[in-house]
Design an enzyme around this catalytic site. Sequence first.
Site, PDB file in Angstrom:
ATOM      1  N   GLU A 404       0.842  -1.194   0.000  1.00  0.00           N
ATOM      2  CA  GLU A 404       0.000   0.000   0.000  1.00  0.00           C
ATOM      3  C   GLU A 404       0.876   1.243   0.000  1.00  0.00           C
ATOM      4  O   GLU A 404       1.829   1.348   0.769  1.00  0.00           O
ATOM      5  CB  GLU A 404      -0.878  -0.024   1.237  1.00  0.00           C
ATOM      6  CG  GLU A 404      -1.717   1.209   1.437  1.00  0.00           C
ATOM      7  CD  GLU A 404      -2.408   1.158   2.789  1.00  0.00           C
ATOM      8  OE1 GLU A 404      -2.302   2.153   3.512  1.00  0.00           O
ATOM      9  OE2 GLU A 404      -3.024   0.126   3.105  1.00  0.00           O
ATOM     10  N   HIS A 489      -3.507  -6.242  11.358  1.00  0.00           N
ATOM     11  CA  HIS A 489      -4.509  -7.167  10.821  1.00  0.00           C
ATOM     12  C   HIS A 489      -4.458  -8.523  11.515  1.00  0.00           C
ATOM     13  O   HIS A 489      -4.184  -9.543  10.879  1.00  0.00           O
ATOM     14  CB  HIS A 489      -4.285  -7.382   9.322  1.00  0.00           C
ATOM     15  CG  HIS A 489      -4.337  -6.144   8.508  1.00  0.00           C
ATOM     16  ND1 HIS A 489      -3.728  -6.047   7.272  1.00  0.00           N
ATOM     17  CD2 HIS A 489      -4.926  -4.949   8.728  1.00  0.00           C
ATOM     18  CE1 HIS A 489      -3.931  -4.842   6.778  1.00  0.00           C
ATOM     19  NE2 HIS A 489      -4.654  -4.165   7.643  1.00  0.00           N
ATOM     20  N   ASN A 527      -6.190  -6.671   2.906  1.00  0.00           N
ATOM     21  CA  ASN A 527      -6.685  -6.203   4.198  1.00  0.00           C
ATOM     22  C   ASN A 527      -8.007  -6.913   4.487  1.00  0.00           C
ATOM     23  O   ASN A 527      -8.803  -7.174   3.583  1.00  0.00           O
ATOM     24  CB  ASN A 527      -6.857  -4.688   4.208  1.00  0.00           C
ATOM     25  CG  ASN A 527      -8.065  -4.251   3.423  1.00  0.00           C
ATOM     26  OD1 ASN A 527      -8.199  -4.616   2.262  1.00  0.00           O
ATOM     27  ND2 ASN A 527      -8.931  -3.481   4.038  1.00  0.00           N
TER      28      ASN A 527
END
Length: 548
Positions: A404, A489, A527
Amino acid sequence: MSEHPLPTRGMGGVSRRRFLAGTGSVLGAAALIGHSTPAQAAEPRLTNTPIPSGTRVPALVIGTGYGGSVAALRLARAGVDVHMVEMGMAWDTPGPDGKIFANTTRPDYRSFWLRTRTKQPLSNFLGFPLDKDVPRHTGILDAEDFAGITVYQGRGVGGGSLVNGGMAVTPRRENFAAILPTVDAAEMYSTYYPRANAGLGVTAVDESWWESAACYQYARVGRKHAQRSGFPFVFVPNVYDWDYMKQEAAGAVPKSALDAEVIYGNNAGKKTLQKTYLAQAAATGRVTVSALHKVTSVTPASGGGYTVAIDQIDTTGATLASKTVTADKVFFAAGSIGTSKLLTRLRATGALPALNDEIGKGWGDNGNVMCGRANHMWDPTGKLQSAMPTAGIDNWDAGGAFAEVAPLPTGIETYASFYLSITKTPHRAEFTWNPVTGQVDLSWDRAWKQTSIDAAKTIFDKINRKEGTIYRTDLFGVYKIWGDHLTYHPLGGAVLGRATDNHGRLHGYSGLYVIDGALIPGNASVNPFVTITALAERNIERIVAEDF
């Protein structure tokens, strides 16, 4: 707290049209669930209603994050009264600055969960430490330490939706079998992913606006470097209100994403669960929530159902009252860490001894690792950076990493590109009960992060060679390149089809369910919050039909 995205173009010819065709029409799913626009859903709000001791409820949901919010809404719409128990605050009262949430660049008592010193994901900048002393308070971001890893989690009504970067991604279908092998992919992509995307208010950034927006200069620099090294640069969807961000950029509304509001909450434009699923749940009139309430035990009740012990706490974490309520059915939705820790303790201490030995297993960090690059002076990334990321660099198939292009919203020109990578990683840890300390331990090994670093390096070593640039060494300590100490996460610990049946019913007990990220074994390839939401939609539909 940024999120890893799904490519919508530039990845093997995947176009946005093809992406939407593969995951289903968001608008079509909106019609399915009676949700048209986030603005309509933002009106009702769950109010904090401390549950009286001795209460009996048909359904008790432990946690108010993605899975718990889905369960509460669907149960309520099926005519079931639901009470939600949330360890964090309701986040409905402004602080002394008139805002509910603190600014990312100015952490205060609202920022961290029961810490006397902040523990920011980026601990250093330009050689200076960033952390500072703060009053102990039930703040919004929990930096929970285990051996070898710090796990960042949202605390409050809305869970992780309060503190993430909003990047809402559906995994590529070809990767799904490796994520949840016992789940019907066709059903997920035709029904439950579209339903989740609609319910969450997922939309795509206006790329024509993005191309000239000053707040995304950092992402355009990231695109240039990625493409010059031969990597696909891909746009990703988000739950931010893009019209609001355009007004922020024009100076027409108070700044939110453009004022670095992200990991300690966002005061305006982000469509958190408070504005979507929980707002719809409140509108049913069947859902109540007790904030600052912590479940300590769940045991079978003599008259059927379950006896649930709950501590009501104040904003210093001190116990105000200990309560006992009875629930016909209990949904564990405290997040991968919260659910796994609670179930591990309940099994080991004899409260729920019939839980099987898969409890606590299959936990992973989703391959999270961070880094920064020092760009040349002719590649400024901008003083103004939107805190909501929109894009990434894909090398998943060749190198096992997706990076990202993340913001570094310091308010000054840094000439830095910053990245959060999600990587393929085989490593799984286990939660175990430690009777000596009376705590739950996690068997994570810090050395396992090297797999993620190696995967991320397949992108950034190549970009640095091409651009003649170097890694930043001032973001995670002194002369330290990799942010390998954390995860945003957490996944696993009560894995679907192992600790539970194929719809989240815990083995050994009727009426106990897991409905959050603990069901997903350690890695989602992207994600995870859209997958957690979609899986919860799938599971609760079957549970409502068969168990109520």
